[in-house]
Every structure is written in C-alpha cells, then in structure tokens.
Design an enzyme around this catalytic site. Structure first.
Site, short mmCIF file in Angstrom:
data_model
loop_
_atom_site.label_atom_id
_atom_site.label_comp_id
_atom_site.label_asym_id
_atom_site.label_seq_id
_atom_site.Cartn_x
_atom_site.Cartn_y
_atom_site.Cartn_z
N ARG A 129 -1.07 8.63 1.27
CA ARG A 129 -2.48 8.99 1.05
C ARG A 129 -2.80 10.45 1.33
NH1 ARG A 129 -5.49 4.98 5.20
NH2 ARG A 129 -4.62 3.52 3.74
N GLU A 179 0.85 -1.19 0.00
CA GLU A 179 0.00 0.00 0.00
C GLU A 179 0.89 1.24 0.00
OE1 GLU A 179 -2.66 -0.49 3.34
OE2 GLU A 179 -3.96 -1.84 2.22
N ARG A 231 -0.69 8.65 9.52
CA ARG A 231 -0.58 7.19 9.72
C ARG A 231 -0.21 6.48 8.42
NH1 ARG A 231 -4.71 2.74 9.21
NH2 ARG A 231 -5.80 4.36 8.07
N HIS A 260 -11.46 9.39 7.49
CA HIS A 260 -11.22 7.95 7.60
C HIS A 260 -10.64 7.54 8.95
CE1 HIS A 260 -10.29 3.97 6.10
NE2 HIS A 260 -8.99 4.13 6.33
N HIS A 265 -9.18 9.34 3.61
CA HIS A 265 -8.81 8.31 2.65
C HIS A 265 -9.09 8.85 1.26
CE1 HIS A 265 -8.38 4.53 0.56
NE2 HIS A 265 -7.95 3.97 1.69
P1 FAD Z 1 -13.51 0.13 16.62
O1 FAD Z 1 -13.25 -1.10 15.87
O2 FAD Z 1 -14.09 1.26 15.89
O3 FAD Z 1 -14.47 -0.21 17.84
C1 FAD Z 1 -14.99 0.83 18.65
C2 FAD Z 1 -15.98 0.23 19.61
O4 FAD Z 1 -16.32 1.17 20.62
C3 FAD Z 1 -17.30 -0.18 18.97
O5 FAD Z 1 -17.67 -1.42 19.51
C4 FAD Z 1 -18.27 0.88 19.45
O6 FAD Z 1 -19.61 0.45 19.54
C5 FAD Z 1 -17.72 1.14 20.82
N1 FAD Z 1 -18.11 2.42 21.41
C6 FAD Z 1 -17.78 3.67 21.01
N2 FAD Z 1 -18.32 4.58 21.84
C7 FAD Z 1 -19.01 3.90 22.79
C8 FAD Z 1 -19.79 4.27 23.90
N3 FAD Z 1 -20.00 5.54 24.24
N4 FAD Z 1 -20.36 3.30 24.65
C9 FAD Z 1 -20.20 2.00 24.34
N5 FAD Z 1 -19.46 1.59 23.28
C10 FAD Z 1 -18.88 2.53 22.52
N6 FAD Z 1 -6.83 -0.05 9.48
C11 FAD Z 1 -5.86 -0.91 9.10
O7 FAD Z 1 -4.87 -1.07 9.81
N7 FAD Z 1 -6.00 -1.60 7.94
C12 FAD Z 1 -7.06 -1.47 7.12
O8 FAD Z 1 -7.15 -2.12 6.09
C13 FAD Z 1 -8.08 -0.55 7.48
N8 FAD Z 1 -9.15 -0.36 6.67
C14 FAD Z 1 -10.15 0.45 7.11
C15 FAD Z 1 -11.30 0.58 6.34
C16 FAD Z 1 -12.37 1.32 6.78
C17 FAD Z 1 -13.60 1.47 5.93
C18 FAD Z 1 -12.30 1.96 8.04
C19 FAD Z 1 -13.44 2.77 8.56
C20 FAD Z 1 -11.14 1.87 8.81
C21 FAD Z 1 -10.07 1.12 8.35
N9 FAD Z 1 -8.91 0.99 9.11
C22 FAD Z 1 -7.93 0.13 8.71
C23 FAD Z 1 -8.81 1.58 10.44
C24 FAD Z 1 -9.14 0.51 11.49
O9 FAD Z 1 -10.18 -0.30 11.01
C25 FAD Z 1 -9.54 1.13 12.80
O10 FAD Z 1 -8.63 2.11 13.18
C26 FAD Z 1 -9.58 0.07 13.89
O11 FAD Z 1 -10.39 -1.01 13.47
C27 FAD Z 1 -10.10 0.66 15.18
O12 FAD Z 1 -10.29 -0.38 16.09
P2 FAD Z 1 -10.75 -0.03 17.55
O13 FAD Z 1 -10.85 -1.32 18.27
O14 FAD Z 1 -9.91 1.04 18.11
O15 FAD Z 1 -12.20 0.65 17.37
C1 SIN Z 2 -7.37 0.62 2.84
O1 SIN Z 2 -7.65 -0.58 2.71
O2 SIN Z 2 -7.08 1.37 1.92
C2 SIN Z 2 -7.39 1.18 4.20
C3 SIN Z 2 -6.15 0.83 4.86
C4 SIN Z 2 -6.03 1.64 6.11
O3 SIN Z 2 -6.84 2.49 6.38
O4 SIN Z 2 -5.04 1.39 6.80
#
Ligand code: FAD
Ligand code: SIN
Length: 530
Positions: free
Chosen positions: A288, A113, A384, A349, A241
C-alpha cells in the site's frame, strides 16, 4: 473521584478489551474510554485479521511477507511471536463469539490483500472490526470484575513527578501509579490508582486533514506516555491507505478496503486507463505504500482531485455479497459500484511507531504497558502489512496480561498522590482558538509531512508547529482542562514527534519517503518477484 483498581486500561478497542478479559479473573479492572465503548478505530476495520489458517500457507510465508513490508526495521522476534500465536488467538476470538465468514465447504473464506503471498485474511463481510468489537464488548459488559467508565478522558499518567520528584527519561525506575481522569459529565478531574496501567489508546489519524480514523484518534496515549518520559519511536512511519472514498468535507473518510482490489478491482485514471503497472509490476495489488505514492503522484502531476477504483469487471453477485457495507455507502451517494467507478484518494490510516515496548508489551516505565496501535512492538518496522494490526493487538494484549499477572499482586497502591492541580482558572473563552489551531496542525502535517516529504518541507513544518505549540501551551496553562484543549495539545505533541523523527531519518525507507534521499528497498533479497 478517587478509585483504586488492580488494572487500569485506557481504551476500549480490540487491545484494551482483549486484555481486560484476560486479567478480569484475577483482579478488579477499570476501563476508561473517552466516548462510548464502541467509538474506536477497531469498530471501523473492514478487511480483516491476518493468520495462517490453511495448509497452503505457513508461518514462514506470513513472517516473510511481514518482514518484506517492514523494509528492514522489524524485530524478527516480535514478528515470529505474532505470526505463531495468530491461529490460537483467532480461535479465542471465535470462542467468545466472533463470527468469521466461511465458505460453503465449511472452511474459512480467506481473502488476500496487498503484500500477502497467500489468502490469509479472516473477515466478517466488510465489517470485521465491528464484529470483533461486538463480541468483545458483550463479554466485557457481562463481567462483574470489569467496570467501564464511558465518557471519561485520561488527562495524564501519574508517576513520581506527581509526588514532587523531578522525573527524567534517564531515570532507571520511573513508576506509573495510575492516571488522572476527566469525567466529561461533571468536568471534574479525579484519579484512578492502579497496580498496573495499560495504554490501549489507538492511533493518531486526526493530526492529518484526510483520515480514515474516527475523531477519537488523537494520539493521547502517546502524548501522555511521552510527557511521563516513556520512550517513543518510529513515529515517522505513518501509513496512508491508498483508497478512501473521495467525499468533500466528510470526516472520517470512508475506507474502500484493500480487499476490494484483492477481489479484482483496479485503479484507473479519470480517462479510464490503468496506471499502477507504470509503478510496480504487481499493479493495483502492490504494497500500500507504493500504491499510495503512485496515486499521490498521479493526482499531483495531473492536477486532479482523485483517481478511480473500477470494480465493475468483477463478479457482481460476489461483489455485493462480500462488500455489502461499501455497496450501501456508495449507493447512498449515488455510486453503484457494480456499474460506476469509485472516486478514491489516499488518507492517513495507521501509525506503525508509538510507545516502545518489549515482547511483553512493557514500556520503560514500571507497571506501564502499551498495546494495540499506540504501541511500537517491532512487528511493523517501517511499514505495516495489511491486516496485521488487529492481530498485533490481541497477541500483545495476551503477552501483557500474562506478564502483568505474574507480579501485580506484589504491588501496593501509591497512597500519596495529590488531587489534580489545575493551574488554569478559566474555560477557553473562544472555542475558535482551539478549532483553528487544530486545522493549522492538520494542514502543516498534510502539506509538509504527508506521503512525500523533503528536508525543506520538514523544516518548514517544524517552524510552523513551533508557533501553534507555544500558543496552545499558553492557552492550556490558562484553561481548566477540557477534552478539546487536551486533545489539541496531545495532537501537537504527536505531530512534533512525527516531524522530529522524520527529520532524524536521513534516508527513504518504508513509509518514510523523502525526495532528498534515494529510495531503496531494504528487503529486495527476500522478494521472489523482484
Ligand atoms: P482503538 O480501537 O482505536 O481504540 C482506542 C481506544 O482508546 C478508544 O476506546 C478511545 O476512546 C480510547 N482513548 C483514546 N484516548 C483516550 C483518552 N485520552 N482517554 C480515554 N480513552 C481514550 N487493521 C487490521 O488489522 N485490519 C483491518 O481490516 C483494518 N481496517 C481498518 C479500517 C479503518 C477504517 C481503520 C481506521 C483502521 C483499520 N485497521 C485495520 C487498523 C485497526 O483497526 C486499528 O489499528 C486497531 O483497531 C487499533 O485498536 P486499538 O485497540 O489499539 O485502538
Ligand atoms: C483494509 O481493509 O484495506 C484495511 C486493512 C488494514 O488496514 O489492515
């Protein structure tokens, strides 16, 4: 409800679930999540998770790529910690049942990437996050020490403030005792008292009009931590993104993974001309932030709504095999990516900043940790590197687990916490007030605090935000807290932090691009190709 646990985790994405599995052997765990377990940003991750997995690659290269992207603001120790722990923790994900794609010769099918000097992205087709979340959620569901509270919304962290003390950010010993939790079925707010509290609440994408983030990403954890006087930093570094699918009125925007450009797709104008080489010699695979700014410029100067991504010149069989989800989604709206160009626009994003933590994921508040996207660990700096965030989440979940396990059983629950004291008496009589304020917030952030900023735009943003802030605080005071009003309040709080920190940064750096300050790359010296 009043409940006592050893570990309270707010959030059921990769960070929260990974932490839960690490500590569940040693104590009682509660996971609170505002919708169902799978409603997370994690579930949407496409491209994959970065790690050094073959002999072509090495830690030094991954570290250097991360530092270049971070534009001089990374914490070198955090970068080293994450990169060096990656292979071991990827193996742990595999051991609990995560499947990553492998090639016919049995080695990992590693993708590339933007900003990565090597192929190092492990993936599960184009639905990597869903696969990781599935594996983690299955383990958690089978663990007797973990209780999951779906449809429970964390309203506020509990600190000495709730015992009647005045808590200021200068206090040395702020302590967290758990959180007040709204049960969405009964509309009652109870408390979960915990020895250790972990914020794993994800991102903030919904403060913008166009985002790849699902509706849960409203910055609750950051706002709660800020109210509790935790240190929050680097909020100006919001990553857009470059390529989300252009579809009017669709929320969240469907992501067209960067891996597609890694596979050979290129960005084109409506006339079918490549334009990225005008901006950067790495073309469509430039980091990006550069690609997002370039697309933004093309859209604004040409007065168009989107640009195109052309994948039609890539290997058709490989394209549909590697990106079945994107193929299916585009086909559903009449676009055959093997033959047609894909209309794309940048979308909010990822948040690089957040709740400041040390290398153990600890905040400045005792017994409170922050992990995953809501945390600012020092890994990302000003920008990032793609696919480093899923990795950051597991590394710091492990760090937090090890650190909290070393002392949690010496902590006693704080028994004197009062029940939630709701000052308001009525439910917001008009939902339109909430939805309208939310839209205004999104417009302010998109128009004035988006990919390209200026001092004047930031000033305007702050003035306009002030108005909706006052109106919302007033509404909140009159209302019995509901998820909607709390989310609005949190989102405004987070928007304020983004603007305030953007105003404070008197330079253009990484993701923060202000036309009043000249842009310079602070890591030029590390760029072999510059
Ligand atoms: P999340 O997975 O967002 O989980 C947050 C949790 O907190 C959820 O369960 C939510 O319900 C809960 N929550 C929030 N507020 C409250 C509240 N007040 N009370 C109770 N619960 C609450 N990163 C990569 O490294 N590689 C990728 O390929 C990639 N692709 C992506 C594609 C997309 C479309 C998106 C949106 C993001 C992508 N990212 C990627 C970024 C990555 O997915 C996220 O940064 C990561 O998954 C965040 O994980 P997390 O556990 O911190 O939060
Ligand atoms: C993507 O698949 O382009 C997202 C990857 C990322 O957000 O790290």
């Amino acid at each position: 409800m009043t409940k006592k646990v050893d570990f309270l985790i707010i959030g059921s994405g990769i960070a929260g679930l990974f932490y839960a599995l690490k500590v569940a052997k040693y104590g009682k765990v509660a996971i609170v999540t505002k919708k169902d377990v799978q409603s997370t940003n994690t579930q949407y991750a496409q491209g994959g998770i970065a790690a050094v997995m073959d002999s072509q690659d090495n830690f030094e290269k991954h570290i250097n790529d991360t530092l270049i992207a971070g534009d001089g603001l990374c914490n070198n120790d955090a970068v080293k910690l994450v990169v060096e722990n990656a292979p071991k923790l990827i193996q742990e994900l595999i051991d609990i049942g995560t499947v990553f794609d492998i090639k016919q010769n049995g080695t990992f099918d590693l993708a590339k990437e933007g900003g990565h000097s090597e192929h190092r992205i492990l993936h599960h087709r184009d639905i990597t996050g869903k696969e990781i979340e599935r594996a983690l959620a299955e383990q958690v569901a089978n663990n007797k020490n973990i209780e999951i509270f779906e449809n429970h919304f964390a309203v506020d962290l509990i600190t000495q403030h709730h015992l009647g003390y005045i808590v200021t950010s200068h206090m040395n010993e702020i302590e967290c005792y758990g959180a007040y939790i709204l049960d969405k079925k009964t509309d009652k707010i109870g408390k979960i008292l915990s020895k250790i509290t972990v914020l794993a609440t994800g991102g903030i994408g919904n403060i913008y009009s166009v985002t790849t983030n699902p509706s849960i990403a409203t910055g609750d954890g950051i706002a709660m931590a800020h109210r509790a006087k935790a240190i929050v930093e680097n909020m100006e570094f919001v990553q857009f993104h470059p390529t989300s699918l252009f579809e009017r009125e669709t929320r969240p925007s469907f992501l067209i993974t960067e891996a597609l450009r890694g596979f050979g797709a290129v960005l084109k104008t409506p006339e079918g001309e490549e334009f990225m080489h005008k901006y950067d010699k790495r073309g469509s695979l430039a980091p990006r932030d550069i690609v997002a700014r370039s697309i933004d410029n093309e859209i604004k100067t040409r007065g168009i709504e989107y640009v195109y991504l052309d994948a039609t010149k890539t290997d058709k069989k490989g394209l549909t095999e590697h990106f079945p989800n994107i193929y299916k989604k585009c086909l559903s709206i009449g676009i055959d990516i093997t033959k047609d160009f894909i209309p794309v626009v940048p979308a909010a994003h990822y948040l690089c900043g957040g709740i400041k933590t040390d290398l153990n994921a600890k905040t400045n508040i005792n017994n409170l940790y922050a992990i995953g996207e809501c945390a600012s660990t020092g890994l990302h700096g000003a920008n990032r590197l793609a696919s480093n965030s899923l990795l950051e989440a597991i590394v710091f979940a492990k760090q937090a687990a090890e650190h909290s396990l070393s002392y949690f059983n010496k902590i006693k629950h704080q028994e004197k916490i009062p029940q939630w004291d709701s000052q308001g008496t009525s439910l917001p009589e008009e939902m339109i007030l909430i939805t309208q304020e939310y839209k205004e917030l999104q417009q302010i952030m998109t128009n004035y605090v988006g990919i390209v900023r200026s001092n004047l735009r930031l000033e305007r943003a702050l003035n306009r935000l002030e108005i909706i802030y006052k109106e919302t605080e007033e509404l909140y005071r009159r209302s019995i807290p509901s998820q909607k009003i709390c989310e609005l309040r949190n989102a405004i709080n987070v928007g304020y932090l983004v603007i305030k920190m953007a105003k404070r940064r008197r330079e253009s750096r990484g993701l923060h691009f202000n036309i009043d300050y000249k842009f310079k790359l602070n890591y030029d010296c590390h760029r072999p190709d510059k």
